[in-house]
Design a protein around this motif. Sequence first.
Motif, short mmCIF file in Angstrom:
data_model
loop_
_atom_site.label_atom_id
_atom_site.label_comp_id
_atom_site.label_asym_id
_atom_site.label_seq_id
_atom_site.Cartn_x
_atom_site.Cartn_y
_atom_site.Cartn_z
N ARG A 85 0.80 -1.17 -0.16
CA ARG A 85 0.00 0.15 0.16
C ARG A 85 0.84 1.14 -0.05
O ARG A 85 0.53 2.00 -0.92
CB ARG A 85 -0.92 -0.17 1.00
CG ARG A 85 -1.84 1.28 1.22
CD ARG A 85 -2.73 1.29 2.52
NE ARG A 85 -3.65 0.47 2.37
CZ ARG A 85 -5.24 0.61 1.91
NH1 ARG A 85 -5.22 1.87 1.42
NH2 ARG A 85 -6.15 -0.07 1.92
N LYS A 89 0.99 4.05 -2.91
CA LYS A 89 0.71 5.40 -2.68
C LYS A 89 1.78 6.29 -3.21
O LYS A 89 1.69 7.29 -3.73
CB LYS A 89 0.11 5.61 -1.30
CG LYS A 89 -1.33 5.12 -1.03
CD LYS A 89 -1.76 5.44 0.37
CE LYS A 89 -2.99 4.95 0.58
NZ LYS A 89 -3.80 5.47 1.73
N LYS A 90 3.08 6.19 -2.80
CA LYS A 90 3.94 6.95 -3.19
C LYS A 90 4.34 7.11 -4.69
O LYS A 90 4.62 8.00 -5.04
CB LYS A 90 5.27 6.37 -2.45
CG LYS A 90 6.58 7.29 -2.59
CD LYS A 90 7.78 6.57 -2.11
CE LYS A 90 9.04 7.59 -2.32
NZ LYS A 90 10.26 7.06 -1.79
N ALA A 92 1.90 6.54 -7.08
CA ALA A 92 0.78 7.49 -7.28
C ALA A 92 1.12 8.99 -7.12
O ALA A 92 1.17 9.77 -8.03
CB ALA A 92 -0.36 7.08 -6.34
N ARG A 93 1.91 9.27 -5.81
CA ARG A 93 2.02 10.57 -5.53
C ARG A 93 3.08 11.16 -6.38
O ARG A 93 3.16 12.47 -6.71
CB ARG A 93 2.36 10.66 -4.08
CG ARG A 93 2.17 11.87 -3.35
CD ARG A 93 2.31 11.82 -1.69
NE ARG A 93 3.38 11.03 -1.37
CZ ARG A 93 3.25 9.67 -0.92
NH1 ARG A 93 1.94 9.39 -0.53
NH2 ARG A 93 4.28 9.23 -0.48
N THR A 94 4.04 10.36 -6.74
CA THR A 94 5.28 10.88 -7.46
C THR A 94 5.00 11.09 -8.97
O THR A 94 5.80 11.42 -9.66
CB THR A 94 6.35 10.06 -7.25
OG1 THR A 94 6.16 8.58 -7.52
CG2 THR A 94 6.89 10.22 -5.50
N GLY A 95 3.60 10.27 -9.27
CA GLY A 95 3.82 10.17 -10.83
C GLY A 95 4.61 8.66 -11.32
O GLY A 95 4.60 8.76 -12.82
N THR A 96 5.25 8.13 -10.64
CA THR A 96 5.71 6.92 -11.04
C THR A 96 4.94 5.97 -11.73
O THR A 96 5.32 5.27 -12.88
CB THR A 96 6.90 6.37 -9.97
OG1 THR A 96 7.56 7.50 -9.57
CG2 THR A 96 7.66 5.08 -10.45
N GLN A 102 -2.75 3.00 -10.78
CA GLN A 102 -3.48 3.71 -9.72
C GLN A 102 -5.02 3.32 -9.59
O GLN A 102 -5.50 3.27 -8.56
CB GLN A 102 -3.17 5.29 -9.94
CG GLN A 102 -1.74 5.74 -9.66
CD GLN A 102 -1.36 7.30 -10.21
OE1 GLN A 102 -2.15 8.13 -9.50
NE2 GLN A 102 -0.71 7.48 -10.97
N ARG A 106 -6.76 1.63 -6.52
CA ARG A 106 -7.98 2.15 -5.90
C ARG A 106 -9.09 1.09 -5.72
O ARG A 106 -9.83 1.00 -4.87
CB ARG A 106 -8.27 3.37 -6.74
CG ARG A 106 -8.39 4.62 -5.77
CD ARG A 106 -9.00 5.79 -6.66
NE ARG A 106 -8.50 6.11 -7.90
CZ ARG A 106 -7.41 6.52 -8.38
NH1 ARG A 106 -6.56 7.13 -7.41
NH2 ARG A 106 -7.29 6.79 -9.50
#
Length: 142
Positions: A85, A89-90, A92-96, A102, A106
């Motif tokens: 998880r 999330k990281k 997704a946050r960084t756009g990697t 993503q 979800r």
Amino acid sequence: MNTHLTALQRAMADADWDTVRHLLNTLTRLYRAATACMRYASDFPKPAYDGLLRPSMAPPWVSPGFSGKFNSDHERMLRLLKTVRGPLKKAARTGTAPADVQDAARRLWQEQSRNRAHHKLICEKFVPGGTSLLQDYFAGSS
């Protein structure tokens, strides 16, 4: 699920997003199937639950004070879910992670939440007041 979660960890470490997406989708389907089983169980008539299902969660079939919390496979699954998880999330946050990954992540978290809600349906219907077998066991041994 544990096998797929272990494979998911490896795919994430390799940034193999196609495999990550595929595994997330598979895990979501498996969670959905488990949720359907819980929904099915919650539709049992109370006498069937009391006479068939609840006794299967008591001696001689399982140890006194049975609780799913002590199921080692389930505990392993929860630990593995936690290990994927955060990195998801990281990513997704960084756009990697790509958008489709993503979205797949979800959907898995949503299905996990739905699964917990359906477990509550069983508890609310068949165990009014929420006393679990484990709580009953501790109350009886004190």
